[in-house]
Structures are given as structure tokens and as C-alpha cells.
Design a protein around this motif. Structure first.
Motif, mmCIF file in Angstrom:
data_model
loop_
_atom_site.group_PDB
_atom_site.id
_atom_site.type_symbol
_atom_site.label_atom_id
_atom_site.label_comp_id
_atom_site.label_asym_id
_atom_site.label_seq_id
_atom_site.Cartn_x
_atom_site.Cartn_y
_atom_site.Cartn_z
ATOM 1 N N TYR A 325 -4.654 -57.220 -27.068
ATOM 2 C CA TYR A 325 -4.050 -56.009 -26.525
ATOM 3 C C TYR A 325 -3.925 -54.942 -27.610
ATOM 4 N N THR A 326 -3.976 -53.687 -27.178
ATOM 5 C CA THR A 326 -3.751 -52.541 -28.067
ATOM 6 C C THR A 326 -2.420 -51.892 -27.712
ATOM 7 N N TYR A 327 -1.650 -51.579 -28.722
ATOM 8 C CA TYR A 327 -0.334 -50.953 -28.550
ATOM 9 C C TYR A 327 -0.507 -49.459 -28.285
ATOM 10 N N LEU A 328 0.075 -48.968 -27.191
ATOM 11 C CA LEU A 328 -0.049 -47.555 -26.825
ATOM 12 C C LEU A 328 1.214 -46.757 -27.104
ATOM 13 N N GLY A 329 2.366 -47.418 -27.139
ATOM 14 C CA GLY A 329 3.619 -46.722 -27.403
ATOM 15 C C GLY A 329 4.744 -47.368 -26.626
ATOM 16 N N ASN A 330 5.966 -46.845 -26.791
ATOM 17 C CA ASN A 330 7.083 -47.341 -25.990
ATOM 18 C C ASN A 330 7.823 -46.180 -25.342
ATOM 19 N N ILE A 331 8.491 -46.490 -24.256
ATOM 20 C CA ILE A 331 9.066 -45.469 -23.384
ATOM 21 C C ILE A 331 10.382 -44.932 -23.942
ATOM 22 N N GLY A 332 10.522 -43.607 -23.882
ATOM 23 C CA GLY A 332 11.753 -42.935 -24.276
ATOM 24 C C GLY A 332 12.530 -42.444 -23.065
ATOM 25 N N GLU A 333 13.178 -41.298 -23.217
ATOM 26 C CA GLU A 333 14.025 -40.797 -22.136
ATOM 27 C C GLU A 333 13.189 -40.222 -20.978
ATOM 28 N N ARG A 334 13.861 -39.983 -19.857
ATOM 29 C CA ARG A 334 13.231 -39.383 -18.669
ATOM 30 C C ARG A 334 13.709 -37.942 -18.545
ATOM 31 N N ASN A 335 12.791 -37.019 -18.214
ATOM 32 C CA ASN A 335 13.195 -35.612 -18.065
ATOM 33 C C ASN A 335 13.470 -35.267 -16.607
ATOM 34 N N TYR A 340 8.341 -39.513 -18.322
ATOM 35 C CA TYR A 340 8.945 -40.296 -19.393
ATOM 36 C C TYR A 340 8.339 -39.931 -20.744
ATOM 37 N N ALA A 341 9.183 -39.838 -21.737
ATOM 38 C CA ALA A 341 8.727 -39.509 -23.089
ATOM 39 C C ALA A 341 8.044 -40.711 -23.724
ATOM 40 N N ILE A 342 7.015 -40.424 -24.514
ATOM 41 C CA ILE A 342 6.350 -41.472 -25.292
ATOM 42 C C ILE A 342 5.772 -40.830 -26.547
ATOM 43 N N GLU A 343 5.900 -41.535 -27.680
ATOM 44 C CA GLU A 343 5.174 -41.138 -28.887
ATOM 45 C C GLU A 343 3.960 -42.045 -28.955
ATOM 46 N N GLN A 344 2.792 -41.468 -28.695
ATOM 47 C CA GLN A 344 1.560 -42.243 -28.518
ATOM 48 C C GLN A 344 1.125 -42.910 -29.816
ATOM 49 N N ARG A 345 0.610 -44.153 -29.708
ATOM 50 C CA ARG A 345 0.127 -44.892 -30.874
ATOM 51 C C ARG A 345 -1.393 -45.086 -30.860
ATOM 52 N N ASN A 346 -1.987 -45.196 -29.671
ATOM 53 C CA ASN A 346 -3.439 -45.291 -29.546
ATOM 54 C C ASN A 346 -3.861 -44.547 -28.290
ATOM 55 N N LYS A 347 -5.133 -44.170 -28.231
ATOM 56 C CA LYS A 347 -5.616 -43.316 -27.153
ATOM 57 C C LYS A 347 -5.556 -44.012 -25.795
ATOM 58 N N PHE A 348 -5.127 -43.256 -24.769
ATOM 59 C CA PHE A 348 -5.264 -43.668 -23.380
ATOM 60 C C PHE A 348 -5.463 -42.410 -22.539
ATOM 61 N N SER A 349 -5.891 -42.587 -21.283
ATOM 62 C CA SER A 349 -6.331 -41.445 -20.478
ATOM 63 C C SER A 349 -5.780 -41.515 -19.060
ATOM 64 N N VAL A 350 -5.727 -40.353 -18.412
ATOM 65 C CA VAL A 350 -5.365 -40.284 -17.000
ATOM 66 C C VAL A 350 -6.388 -41.089 -16.193
ATOM 67 N N GLY A 351 -5.901 -41.886 -15.235
ATOM 68 C CA GLY A 351 -6.770 -42.716 -14.415
ATOM 69 C C GLY A 351 -7.012 -44.102 -14.982
ATOM 70 N N PRO A 385 -2.890 -39.723 -32.586
ATOM 71 C CA PRO A 385 -1.821 -40.662 -32.927
ATOM 72 C C PRO A 385 -0.490 -39.963 -33.182
ATOM 73 N N LYS A 386 0.570 -40.558 -32.676
ATOM 74 C CA LYS A 386 1.947 -40.101 -32.839
ATOM 75 C C LYS A 386 2.224 -38.771 -32.140
ATOM 76 N N GLN A 387 1.331 -38.398 -31.210
ATOM 77 C CA GLN A 387 1.590 -37.208 -30.414
ATOM 78 C C GLN A 387 2.719 -37.497 -29.441
ATOM 79 N N LYS A 388 3.660 -36.564 -29.325
ATOM 80 C CA LYS A 388 4.774 -36.733 -28.396
ATOM 81 C C LYS A 388 4.374 -36.172 -27.042
ATOM 82 N N LEU A 389 4.469 -37.018 -26.020
ATOM 83 C CA LEU A 389 3.960 -36.692 -24.697
ATOM 84 C C LEU A 389 4.975 -37.055 -23.619
ATOM 85 N N TRP A 390 4.694 -36.579 -22.405
ATOM 86 C CA TRP A 390 5.433 -36.986 -21.213
ATOM 87 C C TRP A 390 4.428 -37.575 -20.241
ATOM 88 N N ILE A 391 4.762 -38.711 -19.629
ATOM 89 C CA ILE A 391 3.783 -39.383 -18.783
ATOM 90 C C ILE A 391 4.399 -39.806 -17.447
#
Length: 411
Positions: A325-335, A340-351, A385-391
Motif C-alpha cells: 500500500y501507498t500512504y496518501l495522507g490522513n483526515i483532518g477537520e471538516r469544513n 475534509y482537510a488532508i495534507e497529501q503525501r502521495n499522488k491520487f486523482s479524482v475518480g 507532496p504535502k499540499q493541503k487540500l479538501w476532499i
């Protein structure tokens, strides 16, 4: 029966929080000095304070490593360091060097001290010696069998605790006291700067033919003669408990949050299941074995627990990890938009189909519905990497849930 503590490593504040949420009873961490994982991120004093507060709020203990083998120049600085650690409030210090032990007891008499495996703790006389000086716990040398640990338990006071490594990377040197790294690179393993030359590829040279290197073939890639398999004792929880071990220790202060969550969650469930019902533990064994192999590892061995390891405990043809498995990140707060907030660790895509790993043991397969950057713009993927995103993953999530992606198996 002693109820064992599950002791989990953390190399950063992020990983500490994951360890706590995913089942640790205690976490061990290193500061920026005097620990044996100098290449780990480690903790500033402020991060330590935040980590200790978080752990204590969840009923989890924190131990701080100061387990280098000290040189003269270290002694004055370690005195100042222990003075600073008083404000942090960890539950114990992990020490191997008698000089550092003496300073800790002088500067901070009330602190609980655990004796590191680096101190070569191989017999009950050594355990009694350290207790006579004020140690609360001694970490067993990794070269001990279960029978030897049981004999130690029978010959030490009940209130002296035994801590034992039960999972993780194995060092090829006695109790981890190794000179290979220092010899080859000038970076001292006993000062926390190991370059892991035991994982390197070696050849043989015959004395009368200098410069003529003779490959030691296991296959076309050569051989890695010092490269041990990783320790895994998930199938032997009953024997570990019967031996009288107080703390089950996981190796890995340089590991990712995914690794720590996977190992902590699996051992937490195995221990709890066994204490609830030995039959339940046996019934769930296939789940433990499946889950423990979901993190990176170098195949598995039982180390010295059932006698001296044979050649089967070594990996001769590769120094790479198995990675499922590849680590993608862990879930933060909800807006307010339900993202949900996430600081990304490896690439993933919509779909894309990924997994949500929950502390309770559930693994949920989900599809990435939406990715939004910090400015509110939608994007198709998360490549930085380490981009702060909402998913949006289409389901309700909890803070500290882990996101991972299963890797395709090679044909």
C-alpha cells in the motif's frame, strides 16, 4: 496474568497522534538530540509538549529516548537537555549509558527511567543491577529467547518491568551496538546516525588477489549477507504474555503514519482479542496476518525468540521492502461545505479508487469524488507532496482516518 502495554514508535507529531488513535498504550519519541534515530524528523520541545498533552488527553503515555552511547562532550549538554525536558512532562526516559543515567537521576530524581536495549540486557543480574540504581523498566536484548525472558521474569522482583521488541527491523549487531556505519562513513550508529550498511550488497576478495572481487551469487543481483528479515510476533501473543513481558515494543521511529497505524491497529486487536478469548484470537488470526503485511516490510522472522536464527532469517537476494500500500495522507477537520482537510503525501486523482483505514479495523473502499485546493479551486489530481487540500470521498469520515492506495501486483 500481566496485561501487556502496546508501545508504538513515533518520529513526528503527526505519527504520534496516529499511534495514539490507532491503539497505542504508550508512544516513544526522540528529541532533536541524544536519540538513536538522528535521521528521523524527531521532536522540538514545543512539539514534544503538544504530543505529550495529546497523548495524556487520550490516556496514553509518552517515553523520550536519550539512549546514545555518550562521549565526554555530550555530558554537559545532556544535563541541560534533561532540565528542559522537565517542562515537557514525559512519563519516562529511555537511557542506555550509565553516565547519562546518573545525570538524569541527579537532575530529575523523580523521573521514571527505562534501560534501553542498547545496554545489552541479557540476564536477570543486569536487571537487578539497574533496579538497584532506580530503574523502573529494562528493555531486553533482542538476542534473548522466550525461555530466557521467562527465566529473567522468575528471578527479578514483580515490580521491575520487562520491555521487549516484538515487531520491526532487526539489527545484525549485538543489541544494536554496531560499528559498520562508523567504519564505512564516519556516521556513528551509537550516536544515532546509522547509514544501515547491513543492507548493502557485498562481494568477497581473496587476500592474495587484491582488487579482484568475487561475487557471492544467490542470484543475478548478488547477495545481501547482513540483511535480516523483519521481526513479527503477531502469531505468538499467548507465548509473549506467558513469558511475563510487561511492554510489547514496536520498532520504527523512521516509519510513516501508514506503517505505524497498520502495525498498532493489528497488534491492538490481537492483544485485546486474546485477553477477551483465546478462541477469538485464533479465529481472527487470518485477519491479523493479512493486515500486518499491508505495510512495508522485509519478509518476516521470529528472530531469537525460539532459538538462534538460521540462514532462513536472512534475505540474500534483495535489500528492498515488500510494499502493498501507498500512504496518501490522513483526515483532518471538516469544513462548512462538507469537505475534509488532508495534507497529501502521495499522488491520487479524482475518480480513483482508494481505501479509508479506520482505527476500529475497518477498511473502506471509496472513490475520490472531488479535490479542492486551499484557494477553493477544483483540481483533477493531487500531485504535489504535502499540499493541503479538501476532499470528498462520498462518505462520512473521522479525523485521523488514514487514506491509502493498494499497489498493483507485478506480473
Amino acid at each position: 496474568m500481566r496485561i501487556p502495554e502496546l508501545l508504538v514508535p513515533a518520529g513526528s507529531l503527526e505519527v504520534l497522534k496516529i499511534a495514539v488513535i490507532f491503539g497505542a498504550d504508550a508512544v516513544y519519541i526522540g528529541g532533536e538530540v541524544f536519540g538513536l534515530r538522528a535521521k528521523a524528523k524527531n521532536f522540538s520541545l514545543e512539539e514534544m509538549k503538544e504530543g505529550v498533552l495529546f497523548a495524556h488527553e487520550h490516556g496514553v503515555k509518552v517515553y523520550v529516548t536519550a539512549n546514545i552511547l555518550a562521549h565526554n562532550d555530550d555530558l554537559d549538554e545532556v544535563r541541560n537537555y534533561f532540565e528542559e525536558l522537565k517542562s515537557v512532562g514525559p512519563d519516562a526516559l529511555i537511557i542506555s549509558d550509565p553516565g547519562i543515567f546518573s545525570i538524569a537521576k541527579e537532575v530529575w530524581p523523580e523521573v521514571e527511567v527505562h534501560i534501553s536495549t542498547q545496554a545489552n540486557n541479557t540476564n536477570y543480574g543486569t536487571y537487578r543491577f539497574w533496579q538497584s540504581l532506580g530503574a523502573k523498566r529494562v528493555v531486553s536484548a533482542r538476542e534473548l529467547s522466550l525461555a530466557e525472558i521467562m527465566q529473567i521474569r522468575e528471578n527479578i522482583p514483580d515490580d521491575l518491568e520487562i520491555e521487549t521488541f516484538i515487531h520491526g527491523a532487526m539489527c545484525i549487531s549485538y543489541s544494536g551496538r554496531c560499528l559498520l556505519s562508523n567504519y564505512f562513513t564516519g556516521r556513528d550508529a551509537n550516536q544515532g546516525a546509522c547509514t544501515h550498511p547491513c543492507r548493502w550488497k557485498y562481494t568477497v576478495m581473496e587476500e592474495s588477489r587484491p582488487g579482484e572481487y568475487l561475487p557471492v551469487y544467490e542470484n543475478e543481483r548478488g547477495t545481501y549477507i547482513f540483511n535480516s528479515k523483519d521481526l513479527c510476533m503477531i502469531e505468538y501473543i499467548p507465548q509473549l504474555i506467558d513469558a511475563g513481558i510487561d511492554s510489547f515494543k514496536i520498532e520504527g521511529r523512521m516509519k510513516t503514519a501508514l506503517y505505524v497505524a497498520t502495525v498498532a491497529r493489528t497488534y491492538r486487536k490481537a492483544i485485546d482479542d486474546y485477553l477477551k478469548s483465546p478462541a477469538l484470537y485464533e479465529q481472527n488470526m487470518p485477519w491479523y496476518l493479512d493486515q500486518i503485511s499491508n505495510c512495508t516490510y522485509r519478509q518476516f522472522t521470529t528472530g531469537f525468540f525460539f532459538g538462534k536464527p538460521s540462514e532462513e532469517a536472512q534475505i540474500y537476494d534483495s535489500n528492498t521492502y515488500v510494499k502493498e500500500y501507498t500512504y496518501l495522507g490522513n483526515i483532518g477537520e471538516r469544513n462548512e461545505d462538507g469537505l475534509y482537510a488532508i495534507e497529501q503525501r502521495n499522488k491520487f486523482s479524482v475518480g480513483e479508487t482508494i481505501e479509508v483505514m479506520k482505527p476500529n479495523g475497518d477498511n473502506l473502499e471509496v472513490t475520490v469524488k472531488r479535490i479542492v485546493d486551499e484557494k477553493g479551486a477544483d483540481q483533477e489530481s493531487a500531485p504535489h507532496p504535502k499540499q493541503k487540500l479538501w476532499i470528498d470521498l462520498g462518505i462520512e469520515l473521522e479525523q485521523y482516518d488514514i487514506l491509502r492506495r493498494k499497489e498493483e501486483e507485478e506480473a
